[in-house]
Design an enzyme around this catalytic site. Structure first.
Site, PDB file in Angstrom:
ATOM      1  N   HIS A  91       2.330 -11.663  14.110  1.00  0.00           N
ATOM      2  CA  HIS A  91       3.457 -12.350  14.873  1.00  0.00           C
ATOM      3  C   HIS A  91       3.105 -13.405  15.236  1.00  0.00           C
ATOM      4  O   HIS A  91       3.946 -14.375  15.988  1.00  0.00           O
ATOM      5  CB  HIS A  91       3.558 -11.178  16.260  1.00  0.00           C
TER       6      HIS A  91
ATOM      7  N   THR B 104       0.899  -1.496   0.079  1.00  0.00           N
ATOM      8  CA  THR B 104      -0.082   0.247  -0.021  1.00  0.00           C
ATOM      9  C   THR B 104       0.926   1.264  -0.214  1.00  0.00           C
ATOM     10  O   THR B 104       1.933   1.140   0.703  1.00  0.00           O
ATOM     11  CB  THR B 104      -1.163   0.002   1.247  1.00  0.00           C
TER      12      THR B 104
END
Length: 488
Positions: A459, A407
């Site tokens: 994560h 993006t």
């Protein structure tokens, strides 16, 4: 009698939805003529007639879910000879229906799209319409679907503006008996009405009516000679300079409420829901770095003219970033993976989502197999996806299956951000504005074009060391573009 069967739908595709029948029961068909369109979560398929004859049965209606081998309908062989009769008497065809109404049904709107909202009808009940004339736009959480008249005749509206509808639901009908009288009854007004209704999409119609624009005065830049929303908005801007001379400065405020409540579009609702779901599901973390764009900018400046002449497309920064991302994904495969239950799926293909801002919201079309594309191929692919996004012409397949997303907030002037993951992907790279900043280079302070990079990652899959290594690798490949060419 020959059955019309649902074909094999492809690897891992278990079902499909009936998108549209091109014929109705009783119509003559020819062998291999397309009869029905199916939509799956990956592709659209056409099912053809198994033999010459007459379509004698339709077992699955538009919007129904089917599986491979399902009998969709049947063709009675040898009945084709009776079909040419209507063609021999075209003038009598409308009257032959005896006033029977043809339903206007909500079409299939794509994978996992269960409902939509009726926009503004371009005609009202009792109006005469032509076959295939645009009647209304149905807005879903992913795309806007245009619904046209299935036949010529007189319109009856069942579902009003703003109503929530589902695939297959009947929202109106057209009485075919009205098709004969319409041309004689309305020749005087038809020329004036056509530009404002027949050729304007609901979005354009809204801009035109709200701003008192004359459609006949608008220039059309659409691919089929149609007026686009951008054309209408441009006309507002062109007319704006004359407004101060005709009205007092306080006049616009006098006509505006202090507050205005507007219902969120379905696309905006879906964006909000998916972003929040992404935050709630993934263990999101963002790591930052900065990249000196000096060498990329110099390379681009040196070759941009010859590149455009050779390939017919401009050399931008996105191709360099995409190449760097793909190489980094090769080296850190966890960033190109996703979680499915208690499993991790590692992707050995590199389908890069490119976030594109449109007037309806953010969409993320997918550039397929970016690892085998050249810089020119990447630029052409991104340009084509961007045009389709802005024109509202993206297909469902083009918006699904990405393995990683890029993006670029820098196009809007963003200096730094923490992008949100595009679930179920495990990584998204945020590009930002290039700013001239003083940097310490070999003990000297020099002004360099710098960009902050942000990698948001899940994560649960990606460890901190992997995330930092991934971003550092992108920095290295951009600061020394020759490394990517030499695979170093």
């Amino acid at each position: 009698m020959a059955d019309i069967l649902t074909p094999a739908l492809g690897e891992s595709v278990a079902e499909a939805s009936i998108a549209k029948w091109t014929k109705k029961v009783g119509d003559a068909v020819k062998k291999d003529e397309v009869l029905v369109e199916l939509e799956t979560d990956k592709v659209s398929l056409e099912v053809v007639a198994p033999a010459d004859g007459v379509l004698s049965a339709i077992n699955a209606a538009e919007g129904d879910t089917v599986v491979p081998g399902t009998v969709l309908g049947a063709v009675t062989e040898g009945g084709a000879a009776a079909a040419p009769a209507p063609a021999a008497a075209p003038a009598a065809a409308p009257a032959a229906s005896g006033g029977a109404a043809v339903d206007i049904a909500v079409p299939t709107m794509g994978e996992s799209v269960a409902e939509g909202s009726i926009g503004t009808w371009l005609k009202k009940s009792g109006d005469t319409v032509a076959k295939d004339e645009l009647l209304v736009e149905i807005e879903t959480d992913k795309v806007a679907v245009e619904v046209s008249a299935p036949a010529a005749g007189v319109l009856t509206i069942i579902a009003a503006d703003g109503a929530t509808v589902t695939p297959g639901q009947v929202i109106g009908s057209v009485a075919a008996s009205g098709a004969v009288a319409a041309p004689a009854a309305a020749p005087a007004v038809a020329p004036a009405a056509a530009p404002t209704s027949a050729h304007l999409s609901p979005a354009v119609q809204r801009v035109v009516s709200e701003n008192n624009l004359n459609p006949a005065s608008l220039s059309a830049s659409g691919p089929k000679g149609n007026i686009t929303k951008a054309d209408a908005i441009a006309a507002i801007g062109a007319a704006a300079p004359a407004a101060p001379a005709a009205a007092a400065p306080a006049a616009p405020r006098a006509d505006q409420p202090r507050e205005e409540r507007v219902k969120m579009t379905r696309l905006r609702q879906t964006i909000a829901r998916r972003l929040k779901e992404s935050q709630n599901t993934a263990a999101q973390l963002t790591t930052f770095n900065e990249v000196d764009m000096t060498n990329v900018m110099a390379l681009r400046a040196q070759y941009k003219e010859v590149f455009e002449k050779r390939h017919g497309v401009k050399l931008g920064f996105m191709s360099f970033f995409t190449k760097a991302v793909v190489q980094a994904l090769h080296e850190i495969p966890a960033v190109n993976a996703e979680i499915d239950g208690t499993d991790i799926i590692y992707k050995n293909h590199y389908d890069i989502g490119i976030a594109v801002g449109t007037d309806k919201g953010l969409v993320v079309p997918v550039l397929r197999d970016a690892d085998v594309l050249s810089l020119a191929g990447i630029e052409k692919g991104i340009a084509a996806l961007g045009r389709a996004a802005r024109d509202g012409a993206l297909t469902m397949d083009q918006m699904q299956g990405g393995t990683f997303t890029i993006t670029n907030g820098g196009t809007y002037g963003s200096l730094m951000s923490t992008p949100i993951l595009n679930a179920p992907q495990s990584g998204i790279l945020g590009m930002h504005n290039i700013v001239q900043r003083p940097m310490a280079i070999n003990g000297e302070v020099k002004i360099r074009p710098m960009m902050y990079l942000a990698l948001s990652y899940d994560h649960r899959i990606v460890d901190g060391k992997e995330a930092v290594t991934f971003l550092v690798r992108i920095k290295e490949l951009l600061e020394d573009p020759a490394r990517a060419l030499l695979d170093l």
